[in-house]
Design a protein around this motif. Structure first.
Motif, PDB file in Angstrom:
ATOM      1  N   ASP A 177       0.809  -1.220   0.000  1.00 15.90           N
ATOM      2  CA  ASP A 177       0.000   0.000   0.000  1.00 15.90           C
ATOM      3  C   ASP A 177       0.843   1.272   0.000  1.00 15.90           C
ATOM      4  O   ASP A 177       0.306   2.371  -0.180  1.00 15.90           O
ATOM      5  CB  ASP A 177      -0.930   0.013   1.220  1.00 15.90           C
ATOM      6  CG  ASP A 177      -2.030  -1.028   1.128  1.00 15.90           C
ATOM      7  OD1 ASP A 177      -2.198  -1.598   0.033  1.00 15.90           O
ATOM      8  OD2 ASP A 177      -2.699  -1.290   2.148  1.00 15.90           O
ATOM      9  N   ARG A 178       2.140   1.150   0.195  1.00  8.41           N
ATOM     10  CA  ARG A 178       3.007   2.334   0.177  1.00  8.41           C
ATOM     11  C   ARG A 178       3.470   2.678  -1.238  1.00  8.41           C
ATOM     12  O   ARG A 178       3.945   3.785  -1.486  1.00  8.41           O
ATOM     13  CB  ARG A 178       4.239   2.091   1.061  1.00  8.41           C
ATOM     14  CG  ARG A 178       3.920   1.802   2.512  1.00  8.41           C
ATOM     15  CD  ARG A 178       5.122   1.253   3.238  1.00  8.41           C
ATOM     16  NE  ARG A 178       5.586   0.009   2.634  1.00  8.41           N
ATOM     17  CZ  ARG A 178       6.570  -0.742   3.119  1.00  8.41           C
ATOM     18  NH1 ARG A 178       7.201  -0.362   4.219  1.00  8.41           N
ATOM     19  NH2 ARG A 178       6.921  -1.861   2.504  1.00  8.41           N
ATOM     20  N   ALA A 179       3.358   1.724  -2.162  1.00  7.98           N
ATOM     21  CA  ALA A 179       3.886   1.910  -3.514  1.00  7.98           C
ATOM     22  C   ALA A 179       3.058   2.912  -4.313  1.00  7.98           C
ATOM     23  O   ALA A 179       1.858   3.108  -4.059  1.00  7.98           O
ATOM     24  CB  ALA A 179       3.933   0.568  -4.242  1.00  7.98           C
ATOM     25  N   ARG A 180       3.694   3.513  -5.293  1.00  7.03           N
ATOM     26  CA  ARG A 180       3.043   4.484  -6.157  1.00  7.03           C
ATOM     27  C   ARG A 180       3.432   4.233  -7.619  1.00  7.03           C
ATOM     28  O   ARG A 180       4.371   3.504  -7.892  1.00  7.03           O
ATOM     29  CB  ARG A 180       3.439   5.916  -5.771  1.00  7.03           C
ATOM     30  CG  ARG A 180       3.051   6.345  -4.359  1.00  7.03           C
ATOM     31  CD  ARG A 180       3.649   7.691  -4.006  1.00  7.03           C
ATOM     32  NE  ARG A 180       3.328   8.100  -2.645  1.00  7.03           N
ATOM     33  CZ  ARG A 180       2.275   8.826  -2.297  1.00  7.03           C
ATOM     34  NH1 ARG A 180       1.429   9.230  -3.249  1.00  7.03           N
ATOM     35  NH2 ARG A 180       2.064   9.172  -1.048  1.00  7.03           N
ATOM     36  N   GLY A 181       2.715   4.902  -8.516  1.00  6.21           N
ATOM     37  CA  GLY A 181       3.071   4.897  -9.923  1.00  6.21           C
ATOM     38  C   GLY A 181       3.052   3.523 -10.561  1.00  6.21           C
ATOM     39  O   GLY A 181       2.215   2.669 -10.245  1.00  6.21           O
ATOM     40  N   ASP A 183       5.090   1.071 -10.256  1.00  6.87           N
ATOM     41  CA  ASP A 183       5.338  -0.009  -9.299  1.00  6.87           C
ATOM     42  C   ASP A 183       4.032  -0.458  -8.654  1.00  6.87           C
ATOM     43  O   ASP A 183       3.764  -1.651  -8.530  1.00  6.87           O
ATOM     44  CB  ASP A 183       6.331   0.468  -8.249  1.00  6.87           C
ATOM     45  CG  ASP A 183       6.672  -0.617  -7.238  1.00  6.87           C
ATOM     46  OD1 ASP A 183       6.810  -1.784  -7.660  1.00  6.87           O
ATOM     47  OD2 ASP A 183       6.784  -0.307  -6.042  1.00  6.87           O
ATOM     48  N   ARG A 184       3.184   0.497  -8.290  1.00  2.00           N
ATOM     49  CA  ARG A 184       1.903   0.161  -7.664  1.00  2.00           C
ATOM     50  C   ARG A 184       0.989  -0.573  -8.644  1.00  2.00           C
ATOM     51  O   ARG A 184       0.332  -1.556  -8.297  1.00  2.00           O
ATOM     52  CB  ARG A 184       1.230   1.447  -7.157  1.00  2.00           C
ATOM     53  CG  ARG A 184      -0.119   1.234  -6.459  1.00  2.00           C
ATOM     54  CD  ARG A 184       0.012   0.354  -5.213  1.00  2.00           C
ATOM     55  NE  ARG A 184      -1.237   0.222  -4.505  1.00  2.00           N
ATOM     56  CZ  ARG A 184      -1.619   1.012  -3.496  1.00  2.00           C
ATOM     57  NH1 ARG A 184      -0.846   2.016  -3.096  1.00  2.00           N
ATOM     58  NH2 ARG A 184      -2.758   0.807  -2.884  1.00  2.00           N
ATOM     59  N   GLU A 188      -0.545  -4.323  -8.128  1.00  2.00           N
ATOM     60  CA  GLU A 188      -1.985  -4.563  -8.063  1.00  2.00           C
ATOM     61  C   GLU A 188      -2.439  -5.562  -9.128  1.00  2.00           C
ATOM     62  O   GLU A 188      -3.272  -6.427  -8.871  1.00  2.00           O
ATOM     63  CB  GLU A 188      -2.753  -3.244  -8.218  1.00  2.00           C
ATOM     64  CG  GLU A 188      -2.587  -2.279  -7.061  1.00  2.00           C
ATOM     65  CD  GLU A 188      -3.123  -2.809  -5.741  1.00  2.00           C
ATOM     66  OE1 GLU A 188      -4.099  -3.601  -5.770  1.00  2.00           O
ATOM     67  OE2 GLU A 188      -2.588  -2.429  -4.683  1.00  2.00           O
ATOM     68  N   TRP A 209      -5.783   1.701  -5.045  1.00  2.00           N
ATOM     69  CA  TRP A 209      -5.002   2.908  -5.364  1.00  2.00           C
ATOM     70  C   TRP A 209      -4.767   3.799  -4.143  1.00  2.00           C
ATOM     71  O   TRP A 209      -4.063   4.790  -4.230  1.00  2.00           O
ATOM     72  CB  TRP A 209      -5.708   3.706  -6.464  1.00  2.00           C
ATOM     73  CG  TRP A 209      -7.160   3.938  -6.197  1.00  2.00           C
ATOM     74  CD1 TRP A 209      -7.723   4.912  -5.414  1.00  2.00           C
ATOM     75  CD2 TRP A 209      -8.240   3.156  -6.707  1.00  2.00           C
ATOM     76  NE1 TRP A 209      -9.084   4.790  -5.397  1.00  2.00           N
ATOM     77  CE2 TRP A 209      -9.446   3.729  -6.192  1.00  2.00           C
ATOM     78  CE3 TRP A 209      -8.333   2.048  -7.556  1.00  2.00           C
ATOM     79  CZ2 TRP A 209     -10.714   3.212  -6.498  1.00  2.00           C
ATOM     80  CZ3 TRP A 209      -9.581   1.535  -7.852  1.00  2.00           C
ATOM     81  CH2 TRP A 209     -10.753   2.113  -7.325  1.00  2.00           C
ATOM     82  N   ARG A 210      -5.349   3.454  -3.006  1.00  2.00           N
ATOM     83  CA  ARG A 210      -5.154   4.262  -1.804  1.00  2.00           C
ATOM     84  C   ARG A 210      -3.776   4.001  -1.205  1.00  2.00           C
ATOM     85  O   ARG A 210      -3.388   2.851  -1.011  1.00  2.00           O
ATOM     86  CB  ARG A 210      -6.231   3.949  -0.779  1.00  2.00           C
ATOM     87  CG  ARG A 210      -6.151   4.794   0.490  1.00  2.00           C
ATOM     88  CD  ARG A 210      -7.226   4.410   1.482  1.00  2.00           C
ATOM     89  NE  ARG A 210      -8.556   4.703   0.950  1.00  2.00           N
ATOM     90  CZ  ARG A 210      -9.484   3.781   0.691  1.00  2.00           C
ATOM     91  NH1 ARG A 210      -9.206   2.498   0.896  1.00  2.00           N
ATOM     92  NH2 ARG A 210     -10.658   4.134   0.207  1.00  2.00           N
ATOM     93  N   THR A 211      -3.016   5.041  -0.925  1.00  6.09           N
ATOM     94  CA  THR A 211      -1.711   4.874  -0.286  1.00  6.09           C
ATOM     95  C   THR A 211      -1.858   4.993   1.227  1.00  6.09           C
ATOM     96  O   THR A 211      -2.650   5.807   1.737  1.00  6.09           O
ATOM     97  CB  THR A 211      -0.706   5.923  -0.787  1.00  6.09           C
ATOM     98  OG1 THR A 211      -1.236   7.231  -0.561  1.00  6.09           O
ATOM     99  CG2 THR A 211      -0.429   5.736  -2.277  1.00  6.09           C
TER     100      THR A 211
END
Length: 495
Positions: A177-181, A183-184, A188, A209-211
């Motif tokens: 849940d910390r990942a973004r962009g 990588d996220r 997922e 999509w929630r961080t």
């Protein structure tokens, strides 16, 4: 996501949903990631139970699957109405005649989706199993115009709990849940493929999509060892004559958790699975899947050099082969519902070698084994129940330079609901025939020897020899015995 994490995830995914030799723990383990305990905030956040959302996902999945069968595949079983539902309740359950892959693998995988609809909505292993039972019962009684299946109502939820927990924990390894962009997005998508119902739940709740400040891993990062083997396979079947096939093969082995770490007693904190892929003409691509998941455990002995533990284990066994020549099939075995006790022993008193040994004794609630006479619709095997015994020993020399393993698995299966001896199976109406198969007692033995020699760093040369012995005594037909030998020479990489 790192390359190693991505490869590890793909391996776990394939092994979790695909059908190696006997499913023993790895002699030589190289742990892929450092162990970390779960964050209490993640356990609290994802541990809240949401009944209506979980039940709605089970209901919605069944409706969606039926719509696909009815309007895309136009399957004759999907033309349902109030009269077919009434007839299902009036007639009751019967043993069906689907093929081995459908009954002993695809139905349990379907059950894993019901199971994970609940698992992803905060329910634990045991409570999620109730959702799998309900989803299976809904399908059998309402969603088909064929009479409900006795074997499906057993295999779907029980086998689904086994496969489902493996898939759920596999998805937990990759989601963050910390990942973004990018990588996220990659995490997922991979998590969705590993556990589709968890992916659906995350989309519905916005968690996809929630961080958050923590990873969301409700199991933390356990000890996990993964190995992939690629090479060649020779399959020799002997009955009246010898028939040989050659082709490629791929082996996947995973050991999750520590067999001697019993601080946590949650189901599947420790499990192993082995999976095999064939690239051989006339043989199934997915040929074997074996899972052993510890439900509860206890340590009996813990000294500096010696460890002994016992536990209650759930087992899932699937061996499949197809026609090798002139209608000859080497073996078939499916055990989606099996439970029993197991014991593990390790002795590391000598510096130059380590010894591991294990043994299991199991009750087989539902199983299946190849039949030589029952050929009805898509089925060429007998449904049965009975027991199984499994044992093995592993020895590792010079740290991680060389290892040898020897294991044996014995299955004793009884088919008691047969058909009248004067029944003409070529003319019988398979839609109403209610039989497990031929009245018989079958034995199935699998013996495996494996040797691994280190070539460089994490790369090993592996030799695997598997011997299959099938012996069936029929009430109304002659006794049949056959043997098969599988030899593999492979390169193994340990992640």
């Amino acid at each position: 996501m790192s390359i190693r994490t991505f490869i590890l995830t793909v391996v776990v995914a394939l092994a979790a949903v695909a059908p190696c030799g006997a499913g023993a723990q790895m002699p030589i383990k190289i742990y892929s990631r450092l162990q970390q305990a779960p964050d209490s905030a993640d356990v609290a956040y994802y541990g809240k139970e949401h009944f209506w959302r979980g039940a709605g996902e089970v209901f919605g999945f069944n409706i969606g699957l039926w719509a696909f069968d009815r309007y895309v595949q136009h399957g004759d079983w999907s033309y349902i109405n109030f009269n077919t539902i009434k007839e299902n309740f009036k007639h009751g359950f019967k043993w069906d005649n689907d093929n081995l892959n459908t009954n002993m693998f695809l139905h349990p995988y379907n059950g894993s989706l019901y199971y994970n609809a609940a698992r992803a909505n905060g329910y634990n292993y045991w409570k999620s199993g109730l959702f799998a039972i309900a989803g299976s019962a809904m399908w059998e009684l309402f969603m088909e115009c064929e009479y409900p299946s006795t074997n499906d109502i057993i295999a779907t939820p029980i086998g689904g709990m086994c496969i489902g927990e493996v898939c759920f924990r596999a998805s937990d390894l990759v989601l963050d849940d910390r990942a973004r962009g990018a990588d996220r997005v990659g995490r997922e998508i991979t998590g969705f493929l590993l556990s589709p119902m968890r992916g659906v739940t995350r989309i519905l709740t916005g968690d996809a999509w929630r961080t958050r400040p923590t990873s969301g891993k409700i199991f933390g990062i356990p000890n996990i060892a993964v190995e992939i083997s690629l090479g060649t396979r020779m399959l020799d079947y002997h009955h009246d004559n010898s028939y040989v096939k050659f082709g490629g093969a791929m082996e996947l082995n995973v050991e999750y958790g520590d067999r001697f770490e019993l601080k946590s007693s949650k189901p599947y904190d420790y499990f192993t699975f082995s999976a095999s892929l064939n690239f051989m003409k006339t043989q199934p691509v997915l040929s074997h899947l074996e899972i052993k998941g510890r439900l509860i455990g206890r340590e009996l002995l813990e000294e500096k050099d010696t460890h002994l533990s016992v536990g209650l284990f759930q087992h899932f066994d699937f061996f499949d082969s197809d026609t090798i020549a002139s209608g000859h099939v080497p073996y078939k075995l499916g055990i989606p519902a099996s439970l029993g006790g197991g014991v593990f022993f390790r002795d590391i008193q000598r510096r130059r070698w380590v010894l591991d040994a294990y043994a299991h004794a199991n009750a087989v609630i539902l199983g299946s084994v190849l039949s030589d006479y029952y050929m009805v619709d898509d089925r060429n095997y007998n449904l049965a129940s009975g027991f199984s015994l499994k044992g093995g020993v592993n020895m590792v020399f010079d740290g991680d330079r060389f290892s040898m393993s020897l294991s044996h698995e014995y299955y004793r299966l009884f088919t008691w609901v047969g058909y009248h001896e004067k029944t003409n199976l070529a003319r019988v109406d398979y839609r109403t025939l209610n039989a497990q198969g031929d009245r018989s007692v079958a034995s199935f033995n699998v013996t495996q020897f494996r040797a691994d020699m280190k070539l460089h760093d994490r790369l090993y040369l592996s030799l695997l020899l598997d011997h299959y012995l099938r012996s069936t005594h029929y009430r109304d037909f002659p006794h049949v015995e056959s043997t098969s030998l599988s030899a593999k020479l492979m390169a193994t990489y340990k992640f």
